[in-house]
Design a protein around this motif. Structure first.
Motif, PDB file in Angstrom:
ATOM      1  N   SER A   1     -12.572   4.981   3.126  1.00 46.33           N
ATOM      2  CA  SER A   1     -12.656   3.813   4.000  1.00 46.33           C
ATOM      3  C   SER A   1     -12.609   4.295   5.441  1.00 46.33           C
ATOM      4  O   SER A   1     -11.649   4.950   5.850  1.00 46.33           O
TER       5      SER A   1
ATOM      6  N   ALA B   1       0.830  -1.221   0.000  1.00 41.70           N
ATOM      7  CA  ALA B   1       0.000   0.000   0.000  1.00 41.70           C
ATOM      8  C   ALA B   1       0.861   1.265   0.000  1.00 41.70           C
ATOM      9  O   ALA B   1       0.487   2.270  -0.614  1.00 41.70           O
TER      10      ALA B   1
ATOM     11  N   LEU C   1      -5.450  -3.616  -3.326  1.00 39.79           N
ATOM     12  CA  LEU C   1      -5.377  -2.418  -4.163  1.00 39.79           C
ATOM     13  C   LEU C   1      -4.727  -2.828  -5.477  1.00 39.79           C
ATOM     14  O   LEU C   1      -3.742  -3.570  -5.475  1.00 39.79           O
ATOM     15  N   HIS C   2      -5.272  -2.353  -6.600  1.00 38.30           N
ATOM     16  CA  HIS C   2      -4.712  -2.705  -7.902  1.00 38.30           C
ATOM     17  C   HIS C   2      -4.404  -1.426  -8.657  1.00 38.30           C
ATOM     18  O   HIS C   2      -5.265  -0.538  -8.747  1.00 38.30           O
TER      19      HIS C   2
ATOM     20  N   GLU D   1     -15.193  -5.658  -6.859  1.00 39.72           N
ATOM     21  CA  GLU D   1     -14.154  -4.725  -7.305  1.00 39.72           C
ATOM     22  C   GLU D   1     -14.785  -3.378  -7.605  1.00 39.72           C
ATOM     23  O   GLU D   1     -15.897  -3.311  -8.144  1.00 39.72           O
TER      24      GLU D   1
ATOM     25  N   ILE E   1      -3.610   3.980  -7.824  1.00 39.29           N
ATOM     26  CA  ILE E   1      -4.594   2.892  -7.664  1.00 39.29           C
ATOM     27  C   ILE E   1      -5.682   3.089  -8.715  1.00 39.29           C
ATOM     28  O   ILE E   1      -6.218   4.193  -8.856  1.00 39.29           O
TER      29      ILE E   1
ATOM     30  N   LEU F   1      -8.422   7.383  -3.191  1.00 37.00           N
ATOM     31  CA  LEU F   1      -8.778   6.610  -1.990  1.00 37.00           C
ATOM     32  C   LEU F   1      -8.344   7.387  -0.749  1.00 37.00           C
ATOM     33  O   LEU F   1      -7.178   7.761  -0.608  1.00 37.00           O
TER      34      LEU F   1
ATOM     35  N   LEU G   1      -3.457   7.556  -2.838  1.00 36.19           N
ATOM     36  CA  LEU G   1      -3.855   7.028  -1.519  1.00 36.19           C
ATOM     37  C   LEU G   1      -3.577   8.103  -0.475  1.00 36.19           C
ATOM     38  O   LEU G   1      -2.428   8.531  -0.303  1.00 36.19           O
TER      39      LEU G   1
ATOM     40  N   LYS H   1      -8.203   0.331  -9.216  1.00 42.96           N
ATOM     41  CA  LYS H   1      -9.386  -0.289  -8.609  1.00 42.96           C
ATOM     42  C   LYS H   1      -9.004  -0.980  -7.306  1.00 42.96           C
ATOM     43  O   LYS H   1      -7.811  -1.220  -7.044  1.00 42.96           O
ATOM     44  N   VAL H   2     -10.024  -1.269  -6.514  1.00 43.88           N
ATOM     45  CA  VAL H   2      -9.788  -1.939  -5.224  1.00 43.88           C
ATOM     46  C   VAL H   2     -10.696  -3.162  -5.138  1.00 43.88           C
ATOM     47  O   VAL H   2     -11.749  -3.201  -5.773  1.00 43.88           O
ATOM     48  N   THR H   3     -10.256  -4.120  -4.336  1.00 48.66           N
ATOM     49  CA  THR H   3     -11.141  -5.235  -4.011  1.00 48.66           C
ATOM     50  C   THR H   3     -11.628  -5.016  -2.587  1.00 48.66           C
ATOM     51  O   THR H   3     -10.819  -4.745  -1.691  1.00 48.66           O
TER      52      THR H   3
ATOM     53  N   LEU I   1     -11.446  -3.013   2.917  1.00 55.65           N
ATOM     54  CA  LEU I   1     -10.543  -3.092   1.769  1.00 55.65           C
ATOM     55  C   LEU I   1      -9.728  -4.381   1.858  1.00 55.65           C
ATOM     56  O   LEU I   1      -9.209  -4.712   2.927  1.00 55.65           O
TER      57      LEU I   1
END
Ligand SMILES: Cc1cc2nc3c(=O)[nH]c(=O)nc-3n(C[C@H](O)[C@H](O)[C@H](O)COP(=O)(O)OP(=O)(O)OC[C@H]3O[C@@H](n4cnc5c(N)ncnc54)[C@H](O)[C@@H]3O)c2cc1C
Length: 334
Positions: free
Chosen positions: A160, A134, A214-215, A236, A221, A242, A142, A223-225, A211
């Motif tokens: 988040s 991260a 993180l992609h 996703e 970033i 973020l 981020l 997209k996130v899962t 979360l």
């Protein structure tokens, strides 16, 4: 090692409460020094929400964090206290005559008759995401604190967190961002009821989600899962920015060893803002007592109470004056 003269009161911590206490200490005609560890004054307000609009201070319907700090700095200068930035106070020694020597981590020494601790949670840093890799996105999209609001303009912002900070940022960004999504590991959000209601109506809220991954590419970033904490289902989300508001971790450093009575990381004070050590007082986010209000407005009362107690400690005959500023010589002809 540097040491200047003896001060009546040394206020440790230059957040909003320390700054207002410095003003009030001048009103009570005490030789005052304020020491802040960071390079800038303003505490959490400067650090975490300079551009947020604060609406819960009496008489000021709306003001940005940065403007509030500017006004506090101006007010703190009224009686020309000594203000020092960039020194973290760590050591304490009580001399035979009852005065104190304070030492900074760099070895500077300050001599004082009383101390007011307005250190908040100490040197603070946000609780970071426990997701591998991260850190590499911290120079990109981020964020653990929100500086300029403009960078969120027209973006899909994912927040988040479920506390005051997350709720406030969601509401603040709603008129600016293209879309605001808030995920929280619990179903309940903590914050002013009205703010939570507004956020729930205008933002997309997903609970109980956390979360998971993180992609992205380089420091960005894409997209996130996220994972549903009861069913384990994953989803996703494509995002532009973020913001993580998982709380703040504070470190009081050497102050932990002063022998002050503590509860849950806060100094225990009575209703005179006295700690268990005579001559040491505390105010603001740093303290705990029944019904403590952890807001700027609460600290704005505690600071003057601590100052009055310091004055009484030095001059037991001095009444705990409910001093009106209008009656003060400094302002009579102003
Ligand atoms: C995101 C967010 C939004 C918020 N919104 C609001 C709001 O809308 N309204 C509201 O009333 N409150 C709000 N708050 C709470 C508010 O920020 C705090 O109540 C307030 O900052 C407390 O002020 P303080 O001076 O007691 O402590 P702080 O602001 O924490 O300042 C303490 C200072 O002491 C310094 N320090 C610590 N240790 C040392 C040391 N050893 N030596 C020297 N200096 C030291 C720190 O560097 C810091 O500058 C919010 C908080 C956050 C995180």
């Amino acid at each position: 090692m540097k040491k200047d003269g003896l001060y009546d009161v040394t206020i440790i911590g230059g957040g909003p409460v320390g700054l207002f206490s410095a003003f009030y200490s001048g009103m009570r005609e005490m030789k005052t020094k304020l020491i802040e560890s960071g390079p800038e004054l303003g505490g959490k307000v400067s650090m975490f929400f300079p551009e947020k609009t604060i609406r819960d201070i009496g008489g000021i319907p709306a003001i940005t964090g940065a403007d509030l700090v500017e006004r506090l700095k101006e007010q703190a200068q009224t009686f020309a206290p000594t203000i020092i930035c960039g020194q973290r106070i760590s050591g304490l020694e009580r001399l035979e005559d009852g005065t104190f020597l304070l030492t900074s981590t760099q070895g500077d020494i300050h001599h004082t008759r009383t101390i007011i601790l307005t250190v908040g949670h100490g040197i603070f840093e946000p609780i970071k995401l426990d997701i591998e890799g991260a850190e590499r996105y911290e120079s990109g999209n981020l964020h653990y604190s929100v500086g300029e609001l403009d960078k969120f303009k027209g973006k899909h912002v994912l927040i988040s967190g479920g506390g005051n900070a997350a709720v406030d940022w969601a509401n603040e960004l709603l008129p600016i961002a293209k879309k605001v999504t808030v995920i929280h590991r619990r179903d309940e959000f903590r914050g002013h009821e009205q703010h939570v209601t507004h956020m729930s109506e205008a933002a997309v809220t997903l609970t109980p989600y956390a979360l998971k991954a993180l992609h992205g590419e380089s420091d960005h970033i894409q997209k996130v899962t996220i994972e549903h904490l009861e069913t384990g289902e994953t989803r996703e989300l494509e995002i532009d920015e973020l913001i993580v508001n998982h709380g703040i971790r504070g470190d009081l450093g050497g102050i932990n060893d002063w022998g002050l009575e503590m509860k849950d990381g806060h100094f225990v004070v009575n209703n005179a803002m006295e700690t268990n050590i005579p001559g040491i007082f505390a105010a603001g986010d740093a303290v705990t007592y029944p019904n403590k209000l952890k807001l700027i407005t609460g600290g704005f009362t505690e600071g003057p109470v601590a100052v009055n107690s310091a004055k009484k400690h030095l001059q037991p005959e001095s009444p705990l004056a409910d001093l009106y500023s209008t009656h003060h010589d400094k302002f009579v002809d102003a």
